[in-house]
Scaffold this active site. Sequence first.
Site, PDB file in Angstrom:
ATOM      1  N   CYS A 154       0.846  -1.188   0.000  1.00 40.04           N
ATOM      2  CA  CYS A 154       0.000   0.000   0.000  1.00 40.04           C
ATOM      3  C   CYS A 154       0.884   1.241   0.000  1.00 40.04           C
ATOM      4  CB  CYS A 154      -0.901  -0.015   1.235  1.00 40.04           C
ATOM      5  SG  CYS A 154      -2.026   1.378   1.340  1.00 40.04           S
ATOM      6  N   HIS A 195      -8.729  -3.714  -3.077  1.00 46.90           N
ATOM      7  CA  HIS A 195      -7.870  -2.902  -2.206  1.00 46.90           C
ATOM      8  C   HIS A 195      -8.355  -1.449  -2.190  1.00 46.90           C
ATOM      9  CE1 HIS A 195      -3.810  -1.955  -0.418  1.00 46.90           C
ATOM     10  NE2 HIS A 195      -4.159  -0.755  -0.860  1.00 46.90           N
ATOM     11  N   GLU A 196      -8.608  -0.882  -3.377  1.00 46.21           N
ATOM     12  CA  GLU A 196      -9.014   0.528  -3.451  1.00 46.21           C
ATOM     13  C   GLU A 196     -10.407   0.741  -2.872  1.00 46.21           C
ATOM     14  OE1 GLU A 196      -6.598   2.401  -3.869  1.00 46.21           O
ATOM     15  OE2 GLU A 196      -5.296   0.930  -4.815  1.00 46.21           O
ATOM     16  N   HIS A 220     -10.188   0.960   0.769  1.00 47.82           N
ATOM     17  CA  HIS A 220      -9.794   2.306   1.206  1.00 47.82           C
ATOM     18  C   HIS A 220     -11.008   3.216   1.320  1.00 47.82           C
ATOM     19  CE1 HIS A 220      -5.484   2.607   1.667  1.00 47.82           C
ATOM     20  NE2 HIS A 220      -5.253   2.025   0.499  1.00 47.82           N
TER      21      HIS A 220
END
EC number: 3.5.1.88
Length: 185
Positions: free
Chosen positions: A109, A152-153, A156
């Site tokens: 990250c 992953h995004e 976030h």
Amino acid sequence: MGLRHILRIDNPDEKKILTTRCHPVRMPNPSLKQLVADMFETMHAANGVGLAAPQIGVTQRLAVIAIPPMMEERPDGTKVEVAPEQTFVLINPEIVKASDQEDVGLEGCLSLPGWYGEVPRAAWVTVEYTDLNGRRQRIRRATGLLARALQHEIDHLDGVLFTERIRDLSTLKSYSEEEAPATTG
């Protein structure tokens, strides 16, 4: 504006922003094109594959992804591009379907530079989002690096850090820049 500061997990004030669930982007949004350009520039400068808006202090549901071109080595040692770079601007993305099968892979990250861990993710995902022109789009059954980057995004945007997904924290390791794998946002 150009390059933006990437917030870091190890800074308590910045971590507070990184762990906040983001608000939907309202469309149309005239300032969005510049923000997206800044995000791509920042992500590329940091050698990333993805970047979510909260990583630069913007708590909106916006992320960018750039999957590098696929290269193949010829018998003479030269490399040739067999698939072009894939870029995505994801406004208000959501995972609408996900595989029950898991794929465990090394993940990093930009908000925790130099650290990577084994993260379980769905083997494939289908994601719906709005593009920069305000049109709804769908990425069907994304696999591999794209599936991992999408998950992953979107994590976030939900205030979830990749370190929270690691089942065995002993897999979290520090790597030098030379040996580091591709890094998602």
